[in-house]
Design a protein around this motif. Structure first.
Motif, PDB file in Angstrom:
ATOM      1  N   THR A 281      -6.023   4.143 -15.516  1.00 20.82           N
ATOM      2  CA  THR A 281      -4.747   4.805 -15.230  1.00 20.82           C
ATOM      3  C   THR A 281      -3.705   4.445 -16.281  1.00 20.82           C
ATOM      4  O   THR A 281      -2.869   5.269 -16.651  1.00 20.82           O
ATOM      5  CB  THR A 281      -4.250   4.438 -13.828  1.00 20.82           C
ATOM      6  OG1 THR A 281      -4.153   3.017 -13.704  1.00 20.82           O
ATOM      7  CG2 THR A 281      -5.214   4.952 -12.765  1.00 20.82           C
ATOM      8  N   TRP A 282      -3.750   3.199 -16.778  1.00 22.59           N
ATOM      9  CA  TRP A 282      -2.836   2.811 -17.871  1.00 22.59           C
ATOM     10  C   TRP A 282      -3.134   3.629 -19.119  1.00 22.59           C
ATOM     11  O   TRP A 282      -2.215   4.099 -19.797  1.00 22.59           O
ATOM     12  CB  TRP A 282      -2.993   1.324 -18.162  1.00 22.59           C
ATOM     13  CG  TRP A 282      -2.186   0.869 -19.339  1.00 22.59           C
ATOM     14  CD1 TRP A 282      -0.875   0.479 -19.348  1.00 22.59           C
ATOM     15  CD2 TRP A 282      -2.629   0.796 -20.707  1.00 22.59           C
ATOM     16  NE1 TRP A 282      -0.484   0.155 -20.636  1.00 22.59           N
ATOM     17  CE2 TRP A 282      -1.526   0.341 -21.478  1.00 22.59           C
ATOM     18  CE3 TRP A 282      -3.837   1.055 -21.344  1.00 22.59           C
ATOM     19  CZ2 TRP A 282      -1.622   0.142 -22.859  1.00 22.59           C
ATOM     20  CZ3 TRP A 282      -3.923   0.867 -22.722  1.00 22.59           C
ATOM     21  CH2 TRP A 282      -2.822   0.417 -23.467  1.00 22.59           C
TER      22      TRP A 282
ATOM     23  N   GLY B  38      -3.797   9.076  -9.780  1.00 22.97           N
ATOM     24  CA  GLY B  38      -4.430   8.163 -10.715  1.00 22.97           C
ATOM     25  C   GLY B  38      -5.717   8.713 -11.304  1.00 22.97           C
ATOM     26  O   GLY B  38      -6.074   8.396 -12.443  1.00 22.97           O
TER      27      GLY B  38
ATOM     28  N   SER C  74      -0.827   6.210  -6.990  1.00 22.78           N
ATOM     29  CA  SER C  74      -2.278   6.270  -7.038  1.00 22.78           C
ATOM     30  C   SER C  74      -2.820   7.645  -6.680  1.00 22.78           C
ATOM     31  O   SER C  74      -3.972   7.944  -6.955  1.00 22.78           O
ATOM     32  CB  SER C  74      -2.871   5.224  -6.092  1.00 22.78           C
ATOM     33  OG  SER C  74      -2.519   5.504  -4.755  1.00 22.78           O
TER      34      SER C  74
ATOM     35  N   ASP D 201       0.825  -1.206   0.000  1.00 26.19           N
ATOM     36  CA  ASP D 201       0.000   0.000   0.000  1.00 26.19           C
ATOM     37  C   ASP D 201       0.859   1.255   0.000  1.00 26.19           C
ATOM     38  O   ASP D 201       0.584   2.220  -0.708  1.00 26.19           O
ATOM     39  CB  ASP D 201      -0.921   0.007   1.218  1.00 26.19           C
ATOM     40  CG  ASP D 201      -2.036  -1.027   1.094  1.00 26.19           C
ATOM     41  OD1 ASP D 201      -2.274  -1.477  -0.041  1.00 26.19           O
ATOM     42  OD2 ASP D 201      -2.632  -1.380   2.128  1.00 26.19           O
TER      43      ASP D 201
ATOM     44  N   ALA E 141       2.337   1.740  -3.359  1.00 21.27           N
ATOM     45  CA  ALA E 141       1.387   2.138  -4.395  1.00 21.27           C
ATOM     46  C   ALA E 141       0.839   3.530  -4.182  1.00 21.27           C
ATOM     47  O   ALA E 141       0.323   4.149  -5.108  1.00 21.27           O
ATOM     48  CB  ALA E 141       0.223   1.143  -4.442  1.00 21.27           C
TER      49      ALA E 141
ATOM     50  N   PRO F  14      -9.996   1.792 -11.633  1.00 20.91           N
ATOM     51  CA  PRO F  14      -9.569   0.649 -12.437  1.00 20.91           C
ATOM     52  C   PRO F  14      -8.214   0.893 -13.087  1.00 20.91           C
ATOM     53  O   PRO F  14      -7.964   1.970 -13.647  1.00 20.91           O
ATOM     54  CB  PRO F  14     -10.683   0.529 -13.493  1.00 20.91           C
ATOM     55  CG  PRO F  14     -11.889   1.121 -12.835  1.00 20.91           C
ATOM     56  CD  PRO F  14     -11.364   2.243 -11.980  1.00 20.91           C
ATOM     57  N   ARG F  15      -7.383  -0.120 -13.026  1.00 23.00           N
ATOM     58  CA  ARG F  15      -6.022   0.037 -13.542  1.00 23.00           C
ATOM     59  C   ARG F  15      -6.001   0.346 -15.030  1.00 23.00           C
ATOM     60  O   ARG F  15      -5.097   1.039 -15.516  1.00 23.00           O
ATOM     61  CB  ARG F  15      -5.224  -1.231 -13.250  1.00 23.00           C
ATOM     62  CG  ARG F  15      -3.755  -1.136 -13.621  1.00 23.00           C
ATOM     63  CD  ARG F  15      -2.970  -2.312 -13.083  1.00 23.00           C
ATOM     64  NE  ARG F  15      -2.990  -2.326 -11.624  1.00 23.00           N
ATOM     65  CZ  ARG F  15      -2.349  -3.244 -10.907  1.00 23.00           C
ATOM     66  NH1 ARG F  15      -1.680  -4.218 -11.504  1.00 23.00           N
ATOM     67  NH2 ARG F  15      -2.402  -3.194  -9.593  1.00 23.00           N
ATOM     68  N   VAL F  16      -7.003  -0.131 -15.759  1.00 20.46           N
ATOM     69  CA  VAL F  16      -7.031   0.113 -17.194  1.00 20.46           C
ATOM     70  C   VAL F  16      -7.158   1.603 -17.488  1.00 20.46           C
ATOM     71  O   VAL F  16      -6.592   2.107 -18.471  1.00 20.46           O
ATOM     72  CB  VAL F  16      -8.176  -0.680 -17.860  1.00 20.46           C
ATOM     73  CG1 VAL F  16      -9.548  -0.193 -17.373  1.00 20.46           C
ATOM     74  CG2 VAL F  16      -8.096  -0.579 -19.371  1.00 20.46           C
TER      75      VAL F  16
ATOM     76  N   ARG G 156      -9.346   4.138  -5.344  1.00 22.40           N
ATOM     77  CA  ARG G 156      -8.521   3.398  -6.303  1.00 22.40           C
ATOM     78  C   ARG G 156      -9.354   3.107  -7.540  1.00 22.40           C
ATOM     79  O   ARG G 156     -10.364   2.414  -7.476  1.00 22.40           O
ATOM     80  CB  ARG G 156      -8.020   2.095  -5.681  1.00 22.40           C
ATOM     81  CG  ARG G 156      -6.999   1.362  -6.546  1.00 22.40           C
ATOM     82  CD  ARG G 156      -6.425   0.181  -5.793  1.00 22.40           C
ATOM     83  NE  ARG G 156      -5.672   0.620  -4.634  1.00 22.40           N
ATOM     84  CZ  ARG G 156      -4.402   1.000  -4.673  1.00 22.40           C
ATOM     85  NH1 ARG G 156      -3.758   1.015  -5.826  1.00 22.40           N
ATOM     86  NH2 ARG G 156      -3.783   1.368  -3.573  1.00 22.40           N
TER      87      ARG G 156
ATOM     88  N   ASP H 230      -4.862  10.605 -14.386  1.00 28.64           N
ATOM     89  CA  ASP H 230      -4.586   9.680 -15.478  1.00 28.64           C
ATOM     90  C   ASP H 230      -5.878   9.148 -16.069  1.00 28.64           C
ATOM     91  O   ASP H 230      -6.023   9.043 -17.296  1.00 28.64           O
ATOM     92  CB  ASP H 230      -3.726   8.519 -14.981  1.00 28.64           C
ATOM     93  CG  ASP H 230      -2.257   8.892 -14.868  1.00 28.64           C
ATOM     94  OD1 ASP H 230      -1.802   9.731 -15.650  1.00 28.64           O
ATOM     95  OD2 ASP H 230      -1.578   8.345 -13.990  1.00 28.64           O
ATOM     96  N   ALA H 231      -6.802   8.766 -15.204  1.00 27.54           N
ATOM     97  CA  ALA H 231      -8.067   8.219 -15.686  1.00 27.54           C
ATOM     98  C   ALA H 231      -8.817   9.232 -16.535  1.00 27.54           C
ATOM     99  O   ALA H 231      -9.355   8.902 -17.612  1.00 27.54           O
ATOM    100  CB  ALA H 231      -8.920   7.776 -14.498  1.00 27.54           C
TER     101      ALA H 231
END
Length: 474
Positions: A351-352, A29, A26, A19, A22, A347-349, A345, A32-33
């Motif tokens: 932020t990617w 993040g 994050s 944590d 990360a 979804p990682r997709v 947090r 990014d999203a």
């Protein structure tokens, strides 16, 4: 048994370490999203997505998807770019970072388009002067939209506003006025509202000779200004700030291609993003932030209704005032939503997608043309062919385009963007070790100079898409 009893504690300790590791990434993040969604919005806009759905023409007349992506990008830029400079507290590091962040991916995109795409599918614009020094100089400065020179890529017009924002932010920082985001945002919004169609466009260059002279003079001023910033010497950095800030003001007040209401709305939007950052970190009162940002949002929506009609709407390529106003308000609403989600947090997709968003912005048009070329489809009316397909087949093609685009962007991000950003950081450290920069104390008495630390985030937004129903080319 001792080992078994220790396993939960070990697992909890490992989880806490994960944590903590990360947390820094994050923290931003949500930005990014948002920019990942904005990048896809711009790509979808240029793919003519509204032509593939029922009543798409009606939707397009009331909502400009490209302009939505542009404004969302600019809000994020305004929020994070000044924070990046103030975290470093070093204009030299800021400019090295910007150069290594923007130019490698941009150059790769132009080279790909120029040497891979055939002429009939070309996206690089020369306006009859291929490889001319005028074209190279104006586009190399990322100021072609302010200098009366055709953009190398139609989508690169937004980089001119990013560059102007860098001029203003670094100039304000060198003279200690960087905390004055509120009056600047309000003033820019007021100028857009009151003088939206009165400030002239391209008043400095009416002939080729005047354009040559303007570009040559701009090259001298920008090079001198940036060199002063890179010197590490505080007095020289202030001279550089005055040069760049003064040039930016001159161009935006006299020689922008876009109508003044669009130019000043964009600048007001970016500085309003900065106001939100300052209020969040306690640098200004929240009531001040609410009032100033509220004014900018209302002004941006109103200028669409007041000015973005008929011939003026065609000048911005956002062809109706509802399309402008609704998209502008939606971009601010999206930023507000993600701001509220900033501690969650995501979804990682998403932020990617934000990480590769600059490549998506640059490459979505060349990749589309490349696929159309390889398929042998008409580059201008392919959407007619797609619209005639059955539903499943049509959207399979769209999904295929998105998949190819994201793979290409991931490759460029890994092989071009990341290595050059790392190289820029190494160069900054080496230069600072050899020639330590002097501290920039505010010139104004009593002005605060301490930078507010923020998490390290070197992937700030540097570009946006097109703001209109058609690609801008010059």
């Amino acid at each position: 048994m001792t080992i078994i009893r220790s396993l939960p504690r070990w697992g909890a300790h490992k989880e806490r370490r994960a944590d903590r590791a990360a947390a820094p990434a994050s923290r931003l993040g949500w930005l990014d999203a948002l920019r990942g969604i904005a990048a896809l919005a711009v790509a979808a806009h240029h793919f003519e997505i509204f032509r593939l759905i029922p009543k798409g023409d009606v939707i397009a007349a009331h909502f400009d998807l490209g302009f939505y992506g542009v404004i969302a990008f600019f809000i994020v830029s305004g929020y994070i770019i000044p924070a990046s400079l103030e975290r470093r507290g070093d204009v030299r590091a800021f400019w090295i970072g910007r150069v290594f962040r923007i130019y490698p991916a941009l150059i790769v995109t132009v080279l790909f388009a120029e040497f891979v795409l055939p002429l009939s599918y070309q996206v690089v614009s020369y306006d009859g002067v291929p490889y001319h020094k005028l074209w190279l100089a104006a586009n190399g400065l990322l100021l072609s939209d302010m200098l009366g020179v055709v953009n190398a890529l139609g989508i690169s017009w937004t980089l001119a506003y990013e560059m102007l924002f860098y001029f203003f932010v670094s100039s304000l920082f060198t003279v200690g006025w960087h905390r004055r985001s509120t009056p600047i945002a309000v003033a820019a919004g007021a100028i857009a509202l009151v003088l939206g169609v009165w400030i002239p466009s391209y008043s400095l260059n009416h002939t080729l000779t005047e354009t040559n002279n303007l570009v040559a003079a701009t090259v001298v001023v920008v090079v001198m200004g940036v060199l002063c910033m890179l010197s590490g010497n505080a007095p020289l950095a202030r001279v550089g700030g005055l040069l760049l800030g003064g040039l930016g003001l001159l161009l935006v007040f006299t020689n922008g291609r876009d109508p003044a209401y669009e130019s000043f709305t964009i600048l007001a939007t970016m500085f309003a993003g900065t106001v939100i950052y300052r209020a969040q970190h306690g640098q200004i009162e929240r009531i001040e932030a609410w009032l100033s940002v509220g004014f900018v949002v209302v002004a941006g929506a109103m200028v669409g209704w007041m000015y973005n009609r008929d011939a003026m709407a065609r000048a911005t390529s956002t062809f109706t005032w509802p399309a402008w106003t609704n998209a502008y308000l939606a971009a601010w609403a999206s930023f507000g939503l993600f701001f509220l989600l900033r501690n969650r947090r995501l979804p990682r997709v998403l932020t990617w997608l934000g990480a590769v968003s600059f490549s998506v912005y640059l490459l979505h048009w060349p990749v589309k043309k490349f696929l159309l070329w390889r398929l042998g489809w008409d580059s201008n009316h392919y959407y007619v062919k797609l619209a005639a397909m059955p539903f499943a087949e049509r959207w399979s093609w769209v999904a295929g385009y998105v998949a190819v685009l994201l793979v290409v962007c991931w490759v460029v991000y890994r092989l071009v963007e990341m290595p050059f950003q790392n190289l820029g950081r190494k160069l900054t450290k080496a230069v600072n070790r050899r020639w330590p920069p002097q501290s920039l104390e505010p010139a104004a008495p009593g002005a605060p100079s301490a930078a507010v630390p923020v998490p390290r985030q070197d992937s700030e937004l540097v570009g946006a898409g097109s703001s209109g129903g058609a690609e801008r080319s010059g």
